[in-house]
Scaffold this motif. Structure first.
Motif, PDB file in Angstrom:
ATOM      1  N   GLU A   1       0.876  -1.334   0.133  1.00 28.34           N
ATOM      2  CA  GLU A   1       0.042  -0.179   0.074  1.00 28.34           C
ATOM      3  C   GLU A   1       0.848   1.077   0.115  1.00 28.34           C
ATOM      4  O   GLU A   1       0.607   2.218  -0.818  1.00 28.34           O
TER       5      GLU A   1
ATOM      6  N   ASN B   1       2.282   1.470  -3.432  1.00 28.47           N
ATOM      7  CA  ASN B   1       1.481   1.868  -4.556  1.00 28.47           C
ATOM      8  C   ASN B   1       0.913   3.307  -4.260  1.00 28.47           C
ATOM      9  O   ASN B   1       0.335   3.899  -5.599  1.00 28.47           O
ATOM     10  N   GLN B   2       1.011   3.904  -3.242  1.00 27.47           N
ATOM     11  CA  GLN B   2       0.462   5.390  -3.102  1.00 27.47           C
ATOM     12  C   GLN B   2       1.449   6.416  -3.506  1.00 27.47           C
ATOM     13  O   GLN B   2       1.135   7.517  -3.622  1.00 27.47           O
TER      14      GLN B   2
ATOM     15  N   PRO C   1       5.296   6.590 -11.283  1.00 29.25           N
ATOM     16  CA  PRO C   1       5.081   5.201 -11.339  1.00 29.25           C
ATOM     17  C   PRO C   1       6.649   4.517 -11.656  1.00 29.25           C
ATOM     18  O   PRO C   1       6.701   3.464 -11.271  1.00 29.25           O
TER      19      PRO C   1
ATOM     20  N   TYR D   1      10.253  -1.006  -6.253  1.00 33.58           N
ATOM     21  CA  TYR D   1       9.896  -2.668  -6.267  1.00 33.58           C
ATOM     22  C   TYR D   1      11.171  -3.579  -6.752  1.00 33.58           C
ATOM     23  O   TYR D   1      11.236  -4.311  -5.973  1.00 33.58           O
TER      24      TYR D   1
ATOM     25  N   TYR E   1       1.435  -4.146 -10.314  1.00 30.44           N
ATOM     26  CA  TYR E   1       1.541  -2.495 -10.436  1.00 30.44           C
ATOM     27  C   TYR E   1       1.909  -2.148 -11.563  1.00 30.44           C
ATOM     28  O   TYR E   1       1.479  -1.228 -12.023  1.00 30.44           O
TER      29      TYR E   1
ATOM     30  N   GLN F   1      -0.145   0.066 -14.047  1.00 30.37           N
ATOM     31  CA  GLN F   1       0.167   1.328 -14.390  1.00 30.37           C
ATOM     32  C   GLN F   1       0.471   1.639 -15.857  1.00 30.37           C
ATOM     33  O   GLN F   1       0.154   2.784 -16.611  1.00 30.37           O
TER      34      GLN F   1
END
Length: 232
Positions: free
Chosen positions: A19, A22-23, A27, A34, A61, A65
């Protein structure tokens, strides 16, 4: 960003770390974070459970994106994010392959299955993104390895031979000979009593010795042989 995600994992749970990442804005920066997090979890923390969960979340993710970027008309960003998803899929597949026989890494069947899934996605994206001969060689090699782990020996051999073909096209002797050696291993595991298979394996293994770092490649091959021969 990576340190904060690691703190989330330590103090809370994987959902909290996902979370948090991802916030974050940007990206492409998140995708790189990541990837760094995945490497830290594997090489430093040796936590394969977290590797599997975070790896799959990272791939999803980047895929989400990339779709959002494409819908917004930014095709360059979409392609970059899909490439990031591919890299994450390759790393997840590699980190969950039992053939490395890495110390302190206790792979369980669900994690190995997740690696096989990631290996398939890595190959699919290499084809869709037209990555070229060398990435395709390595994608087929990785899928071959996971099929070897799944005891799908005919499929493993076929993928290794494709890896060798693309290795030749890329003019990479290392990738070609390593793929040929693993193809010989898959054939030998399918028919361990075959003298022809034993000879082909010995020849392929010997060819590796002529490479720079050839001893390390031979050791890698023999390690995989011992792992998968024990699983028959």
């Amino acid at each position: 960003m990576v340190e904060q995600a690691l703190q989330c994992l330590q103090e809370a749970d994987t959902f909290s770390a996902i979370e948090f990442l991802n916030q974050q804005p940007r990206p492409l920066v998140v995708a790189a974070a990541y990837n760094d997090l995945l490497k830290a979890l594997y090489w430093e923390q040796r936590n394969i459970a977290h590797v599997t969960v975070i790896g799959r979340a990272a791939i999803q993710y980047c895929s989400d994106q990339a779709q959002a970027a494409a819908e917004a008309g930014d095709m360059e960003k979409a392609q970059t994010l899909r490439s990031a998803a591919k890299q994450l899929a390759y790393n997840l597949a590699s980190f969950t392959w039992p053939g490395w026989n890495e110390p302190e890494i206790d792979l369980q069947p669900p994690q190995i299955e997740a690696g096989l899934d990631a290996a398939r996605q890595n190959l699919r994206l290499a084809l869709e993104l037209d990555k070229g001969d060398l990435p395709l060689s390595r994608a087929y090699w990785m899928l071959g390895g996971h099929l070897l782990a799944a005891k799908a020996l005919a499929g493993a051999e076929s993928n290794y031979r494709r890896a060798a073909m693309y290795g030749r096209r890329a003019e990479s002797e290392v990738d070609t000979l390593l793929a040929q050696a693993f193809a010989a291993l898959a054939a030998l595991l399918a028919q361990p009593g075959s003298k022809a298979g034993q000879t082909a394996y010995a020849v392929a293994a010997e060819r590796l010795s002529g490479l720079e770092d050839g001893e390390a490649f031979q050791e890698q091959l023999e390690t995989a042989r011992s792992v998968f021969a024990d699983q028959r």
